[in-house]
Design a protein around this motif. Structure first.
Motif, PDB file in Angstrom:
ATOM      1  N   ARG A   1      -1.902  16.337  12.329  1.00 43.62           N
ATOM      2  CA  ARG A   1      -2.792  15.341  11.725  1.00 43.62           C
ATOM      3  C   ARG A   1      -1.987  14.161  11.176  1.00 43.62           C
ATOM      4  NH1 ARG A   1      -8.012  15.844  10.089  1.00 43.62           N
ATOM      5  NH2 ARG A   1      -7.914  18.126  10.267  1.00 43.62           N
ATOM      6  N   LEU A   2      -2.450  12.962  11.443  1.00 41.65           N
ATOM      7  CA  LEU A   2      -1.795  11.749  10.933  1.00 41.65           C
ATOM      8  C   LEU A   2      -1.825  11.760   9.406  1.00 41.65           C
ATOM      9  CD1 LEU A   2      -0.660   9.061  12.201  1.00 41.65           C
ATOM     10  CD2 LEU A   2      -2.867   8.037  11.631  1.00 41.65           C
ATOM     11  N   SER A   3      -0.732  11.356   8.760  1.00 40.02           N
ATOM     12  CA  SER A   3      -0.688  11.337   7.294  1.00 40.02           C
ATOM     13  C   SER A   3      -1.292  10.037   6.765  1.00 40.02           C
ATOM     14  CB  SER A   3       0.757  11.452   6.797  1.00 40.02           C
ATOM     15  OG  SER A   3       1.462  10.256   7.090  1.00 40.02           O
ATOM     16  N   ARG A   4      -1.696  10.082   5.505  1.00 37.15           N
ATOM     17  CA  ARG A   4      -2.217   8.866   4.857  1.00 37.15           C
ATOM     18  C   ARG A   4      -1.162   7.777   4.848  1.00 37.15           C
ATOM     19  NH1 ARG A   4      -3.540  11.388  -0.446  1.00 37.15           N
ATOM     20  NH2 ARG A   4      -2.765   9.424  -1.246  1.00 37.15           N
ATOM     21  N   GLN A   5       0.091   8.176   4.586  1.00 38.45           N
ATOM     22  CA  GLN A   5       1.167   7.181   4.496  1.00 38.45           C
ATOM     23  C   GLN A   5       1.358   6.450   5.830  1.00 38.45           C
ATOM     24  OE1 GLN A   5       1.301  10.281   3.395  1.00 38.45           O
ATOM     25  NE2 GLN A   5       1.551  10.014   1.186  1.00 38.45           N
ATOM     26  N   THR A   6       1.325   7.202   6.931  1.00 40.54           N
ATOM     27  CA  THR A   6       1.499   6.575   8.247  1.00 40.54           C
ATOM     28  C   THR A   6       0.309   5.680   8.571  1.00 40.54           C
ATOM     29  OG1 THR A   6       2.755   8.508   8.962  1.00 40.54           O
ATOM     30  CG2 THR A   6       1.970   7.038  10.690  1.00 40.54           C
ATOM     31  N   ALA A   7      -0.888   6.124   8.203  1.00 38.91           N
ATOM     32  CA  ALA A   7      -2.092   5.320   8.449  1.00 38.91           C
ATOM     33  C   ALA A   7      -2.014   4.011   7.675  1.00 38.91           C
ATOM     34  CB  ALA A   7      -3.333   6.110   8.049  1.00 38.91           C
ATOM     35  N   TRP A   8      -1.560   4.084   6.442  1.00 37.19           N
ATOM     36  CA  TRP A   8      -1.428   2.909   5.572  1.00 37.19           C
ATOM     37  C   TRP A   8      -0.373   1.964   6.148  1.00 37.19           C
ATOM     38  CZ3 TRP A   8      -1.311  -1.200   3.097  1.00 37.19           C
ATOM     39  CH2 TRP A   8      -0.512  -1.526   2.001  1.00 37.19           C
ATOM     40  N   GLN A   9       0.743   2.538   6.643  1.00 38.10           N
ATOM     41  CA  GLN A   9       1.802   1.743   7.267  1.00 38.10           C
ATOM     42  C   GLN A   9       1.274   1.046   8.525  1.00 38.10           C
ATOM     43  OE1 GLN A   9       4.598   1.289   5.713  1.00 38.10           O
ATOM     44  NE2 GLN A   9       5.429  -0.074   7.264  1.00 38.10           N
ATOM     45  N   THR A  10       0.435   1.738   9.275  1.00 33.59           N
ATOM     46  CA  THR A  10      -0.182   1.178  10.484  1.00 33.59           C
ATOM     47  C   THR A  10      -0.989  -0.075  10.141  1.00 33.59           C
ATOM     48  OG1 THR A  10      -0.310   3.342  11.531  1.00 33.59           O
ATOM     49  CG2 THR A  10      -1.836   1.677  12.343  1.00 33.59           C
ATOM     50  N   LEU A  11      -1.760   0.012   9.064  1.00 35.95           N
ATOM     51  CA  LEU A  11      -2.570  -1.129   8.612  1.00 35.95           C
ATOM     52  C   LEU A  11      -1.671  -2.296   8.216  1.00 35.95           C
ATOM     53  CD1 LEU A  11      -5.110  -2.571   7.630  1.00 35.95           C
ATOM     54  CD2 LEU A  11      -5.071  -1.160   5.573  1.00 35.95           C
ATOM     55  N   LYS A  12      -0.602  -1.992   7.472  1.00 37.31           N
ATOM     56  CA  LYS A  12       0.320  -3.048   7.030  1.00 37.31           C
ATOM     57  C   LYS A  12       0.966  -3.773   8.211  1.00 37.31           C
ATOM     58  CE  LYS A  12       3.591  -2.395   3.953  1.00 37.31           C
ATOM     59  NZ  LYS A  12       4.474  -1.795   2.932  1.00 37.31           N
TER      60      LYS A  12
END
Length: 299
Positions: free
Chosen positions: A217-228
């Motif tokens: 499962r994708l982590s919140r941190q990676t998802a947030w980095q993706t947005l940035k």
């Protein structure tokens, strides 16, 4: 005497509590101001202080006086912390029997208005070429108003392409069913068909919609980095936070005429007052437009 009690308390903070120098200086300043305030009211000792005296001090901090300009809510709250500490200490040490400051609450800090991106910026963000997974993630965040934690928590069974809904696991274990737009479903479909199987091959059969390179499962941190990263690539100069697309979702809905209670349901807010901050954003926008566009806005 009042001055003696304050000096004893400051000594206690310095010697027994090891309070930092800067904090001690702030407490000293605030308590000397409190001493002057009480002296001006003719209150000579701690025993004579009432809750009304403490409340009056807080009011003077916020409105200002000859002694000082008005303080921001955060600075007034810090001064009240010093005052409450003094009275609590006096009761604990047996100097007085009653704590008059116990029920006096610090002023609420002004609510920060959430930062939403203009619609054009969101569209540019979504249309900037990116990996299929990342594009699907951003589309889902903006289309549903999900928190990042809710988006990465999505399982395959939570997406109903026929009904065009997704089931989100919100705060406090509360689930909510929210609509999802056609562009987001199309982006999801492209990812699920063309990219997810490759990611899943390296994992252990995770039910998660959004997978990392190891198939988990994708982590919140990676998802947030993706947005940035996506915001930078789209040339968006505004500060982007994990909640940016959620804020944009809510603001754009209310700008478009959506009822605040409907938006409350979509966001999964327990109280409508939490959602009403978005109506404030809209009122501010209306005010700005009015001020610049109306011929007689300025008298």
């Amino acid at each position: 005497m009042l001055a003696d009690a304050i000096a004893t308390y400051l000594d206690h903070l310095a010697v027994e509590r090891g309070t930092a120098r800067n904090t001690l200086d702030g407490y000293t300043r605030d308590l000397r101001r409190y001493e002057r305030h009480l002296a001006g009211l003719g209150v000579p000792t701690l025993e004579a202080v009432t809750e009304a005296h403490v409340s009056a001090f807080l009011a003077v901090l916020r409105t200002g006086s000859d002694d000082h300009p008005p303080l921001a809510a955060s600075s007034a709250a810090r001064a009240l912390v010093a005052v409450r500490g003094l009275h609590r200490f006096a009761v604990r040490e047996g100097l007085v029997a009653v704590d008059p400051a116990r029920e006096v609450k610090p002023p609420a800090a002004p609510r920060r208005l959430p930062k939403a991106l203009p619609v054009d910026d969101v569209l540019r963000l979504l249309e900037t070429p990116s990996a299929l997974r990342d594009r699907a993630l951003l589309e889902v965040l903006y289309s549903t108003g999900a928190r990042i934690s809710e988006a990465v928590g999505l399982d395959l069974d939570d997406v109903d392409a026929v009904e065009r809904t997704v089931l989100l696991d919100g705060k406090g274990g509360k689930q909510r069913l929210v609509p999802i737009g056609r562009p987001a479903l199309d982006a999801l479909d492209a990812y699920l068909v063309r990219a997810r199987p490759g990611l899943a091959a390296g994992g252990r059969g995770s039910p998660a919609v959004f997978l990392n390179v190891r198939g988990g499962r994708l982590s919140r941190q990676t998802a947030w980095q993706t947005l940035k990263v996506a915001a930078e690539r789209a040339g968006i100069t505004a500060t982007v936070s994990p909640h940016t697309l959620r804020h944009s979702f809510a603001t754009h809905l209310i700008d478009g005429g959506a009822d605040v209670r409907v938006v409350q349901e979509l966001l999964g807010h327990a109280s409508v007052t939490t959602t009403q901050i978005y109506t404030l954003v809209t009122v501010n926008t209306l005010r700005e437009v009015y001020a610049t566009a109306h011929p007689r806005a300025h008298g």
